[in-house]
Design a protein around this motif. Structure first.
Motif, PDB file in Angstrom:
ATOM      1  N   LEU A   1      -5.845  20.327  10.655  1.00 24.53           N
ATOM      2  CA  LEU A   1      -5.437  19.363  11.668  1.00 24.53           C
ATOM      3  C   LEU A   1      -5.038  20.024  12.980  1.00 24.53           C
ATOM      4  N   VAL A   2      -4.564  21.260  12.899  1.00 22.63           N
ATOM      5  CA  VAL A   2      -4.080  21.957  14.089  1.00 22.63           C
ATOM      6  C   VAL A   2      -5.138  22.010  15.190  1.00 22.63           C
ATOM      7  N   THR A   3      -6.375  22.176  14.817  1.00 23.69           N
ATOM      8  CA  THR A   3      -7.447  22.346  15.807  1.00 23.69           C
ATOM      9  C   THR A   3      -8.010  21.018  16.325  1.00 23.69           C
ATOM     10  N   LEU A   4      -7.569  19.896  15.742  1.00 29.56           N
ATOM     11  CA  LEU A   4      -8.138  18.603  16.109  1.00 29.56           C
ATOM     12  C   LEU A   4      -7.384  17.972  17.275  1.00 29.56           C
ATOM     13  N   GLU A   5      -8.113  17.305  18.125  1.00 26.05           N
ATOM     14  CA  GLU A   5      -7.486  16.594  19.238  1.00 26.05           C
ATOM     15  C   GLU A   5      -6.747  15.362  18.710  1.00 26.05           C
ATOM     16  N   GLY A   6      -5.546  15.161  19.251  1.00 28.98           N
ATOM     17  CA  GLY A   6      -4.737  14.033  18.803  1.00 28.98           C
ATOM     18  C   GLY A   6      -4.340  14.134  17.357  1.00 28.98           C
ATOM     19  N   ARG A   7      -4.040  15.336  16.908  1.00 32.56           N
ATOM     20  CA  ARG A   7      -3.783  15.577  15.486  1.00 32.56           C
ATOM     21  C   ARG A   7      -2.582  14.787  14.961  1.00 32.56           C
ATOM     22  N   GLU A   8      -1.590  14.505  15.832  1.00 32.54           N
ATOM     23  CA  GLU A   8      -0.403  13.775  15.373  1.00 32.54           C
ATOM     24  C   GLU A   8      -0.680  12.291  15.156  1.00 32.54           C
TER      25      GLU A   8
ATOM     26  N   LEU B   1       2.858  18.945   9.904  1.00 32.41           N
ATOM     27  CA  LEU B   1       1.964  17.984  10.544  1.00 32.41           C
ATOM     28  C   LEU B   1       1.743  16.716   9.718  1.00 32.41           C
ATOM     29  N   LEU B   2       1.775  16.838   8.414  1.00 35.00           N
ATOM     30  CA  LEU B   2       1.593  15.651   7.581  1.00 35.00           C
ATOM     31  C   LEU B   2       2.766  14.686   7.749  1.00 35.00           C
ATOM     32  N   THR B   3       3.987  15.221   7.703  1.00 41.38           N
ATOM     33  CA  THR B   3       5.163  14.381   7.916  1.00 41.38           C
ATOM     34  C   THR B   3       5.179  13.841   9.337  1.00 41.38           C
TER      35      THR B   3
ATOM     36  N   LEU C   1       0.853  -1.192   0.000  1.00 42.84           N
ATOM     37  CA  LEU C   1       0.000   0.000   0.000  1.00 42.84           C
ATOM     38  C   LEU C   1       0.882   1.233   0.000  1.00 42.84           C
ATOM     39  N   VAL C   2       0.552   2.191  -0.862  1.00 35.62           N
ATOM     40  CA  VAL C   2       1.203   3.501  -0.851  1.00 35.62           C
ATOM     41  C   VAL C   2       0.189   4.539  -0.401  1.00 35.62           C
ATOM     42  N   ILE C   3       0.551   5.305   0.619  1.00 31.65           N
ATOM     43  CA  ILE C   3      -0.294   6.408   1.084  1.00 31.65           C
ATOM     44  C   ILE C   3       0.371   7.702   0.659  1.00 31.65           C
ATOM     45  N   ASP C   4      -0.287   8.455  -0.184  1.00 28.34           N
ATOM     46  CA  ASP C   4       0.254   9.706  -0.706  1.00 28.34           C
ATOM     47  C   ASP C   4      -0.154  10.848   0.216  1.00 28.34           C
ATOM     48  N   LEU C   5       0.829  11.410   0.919  1.00 28.99           N
ATOM     49  CA  LEU C   5       0.570  12.554   1.798  1.00 28.99           C
ATOM     50  C   LEU C   5       1.160  13.849   1.248  1.00 28.99           C
ATOM     51  N   ASP C   6       1.544  13.829  -0.006  1.00 28.88           N
ATOM     52  CA  ASP C   6       2.085  15.033  -0.648  1.00 28.88           C
ATOM     53  C   ASP C   6       0.981  15.668  -1.491  1.00 28.88           C
TER      54      ASP C   6
END
Length: 328
Positions: free
Chosen positions: A161-168, A198-200, A97-102
């Motif tokens: 994502l910054v405002t979400l709980e457990g964003r990492e 945050l994505l990385t 599986l490849v997940i593209d986060l770019d």
């Protein structure tokens, strides 16, 4: 005619075919040597080598291996490495599986995944708006290879994502979901953007291994120090299982002393985590993304394709050897 002259003529007549045969044999050998060095012969030899490399199965890892492919410096072959290693492992029968986060979505393009606006993607998946199964697509490169594509919407994900709980931990929760577990992926590659946002960070928290492509050019190690510091911080505070397991030297030009010096410096600094295989600077590797393909699909007999096949085999066999020695 004298007896001596008659004997000489008879000898030359009876053995007259020998010099001609020798000449023909020498000519055939010469032509064969020329043809063996020709581009056609070289291509045929590489094609035979390709089939040999892909004929032997690779060992399945004892548990799924999750790689973050990261380097905040652009142009080092990060996406190219993600795509081609995934294809190299998939064509050997492994489930990948490849997940593209770019947000650029280049890995999605190279693997033949739809990633236009409105396509279910890693963006909606991270925000929890869709289930992973809604975003997974089968790659055109192999029936064993699947992709969660990236769309341009992902560019705004860091802010949201910054405002979400457990964003990492968003991606970590996705990979732990029953849907992903049920599919039984052997390898998961996460292609990160060329930044340390945050994505990385999500990718590093979700992964167990970091793969760092380093190009054999000037300033090769520029910025790697900051990446290593971030990895240490993630390991200390968020993911103690994370390790730098693999470094791959890319854009290696054997004609230059610089490439050799950079390779020596990287091997001296990082030791055994650097793969023996290096990826050469290759026109085919550069051309393939323009056709929406991996270099293995684009030209299976090229040096770039062969190198990525060897790198994939080396990665797979490294863990196999480690597991075998620990049991033995």
């Amino acid at each position: 005619m004298s007896d001596d002259l008659r004997t000489s003529v008879s000898r030359e007549t009876s053995h007259g075919t020998t010099p001609a045969s020798d000449a023909d044999a020498e000519m055939a050998e010469l032509i064969g040597g020329i043809l063996a060095d020709s581009p056609i012969a070289a291509a045929a030899q590489r094609a035979t080598s390709f089939h040999h490399r892909t004929s032997a199965p690779l060992p399945k890892p004892p548990q799924p291996r999750v790689f973050t492919v990261a380097n905040q410096k652009g142009g080092v072959g990060k996406t190219t490495t993600t795509v081609n290693l995934a294809v190299a492992l998939a064509i050997h029968g492994l489930n990948v599986l490849v997940i593209d986060l770019d947000p650029q979505g280049n890995a999605s393009t190279a693997l033949g995944a739809e990633h236009g606006s409105g396509t279910p993607s890693s963006y909606e998946m991270l925000l929890g708006d869709i289930e992973p199964s809604e975003a997974i697509q089968r790659s055109t490169a192999s029936e064993n290879l699947h992709v969660i594509p990236a769309t341009i919407d992902l560019a705004g994900a860091e802010i949201e994502l910054v405002t979400l709980e457990g964003r990492e931990h968003k991606l970590k929760h996705v990979l732990a979901s029953p849907e992903i577990q049920r599919r039984g992926f052997d390898y998961i590659f996460i292609d990160c953007p060329p930044s340390l946002g945050l994505l990385t960070l999500n990718a590093m928290v979700a992964a167990t291994e970091v793969l760092i492509p380093i190009q054999c050019e000037y300033y090769a190690l520029e910025g790697v120090g900051q990446l290593l510091n971030n990895i240490e911080l993630v390991r200390a505070h968020l993911n103690p299982r994370l390790s730098i397991s693999t470094i791959l030297l890319t854009m290696y030009d054997a004609r230059t002393k610089l490439a050799e010096q950079v390779a020596s410096e990287v091997r001296g600094h990082f030791g055994d985590v650097v793969l023996r295989t290096v990826i050469p600077r290759s026109v085919k590797v550069s051309e393939a993304p323009g056709y929406g393909m991996s270099v293995i699909e684009y030209d299976a007999g090229s040096r770039g394709a062969m190198s990525y096949l060897d790198a994939g085999r080396e990665i797979a066999n490294r863990v196999h050897d480690t597991v075998r020695s620990s049991r033995g």
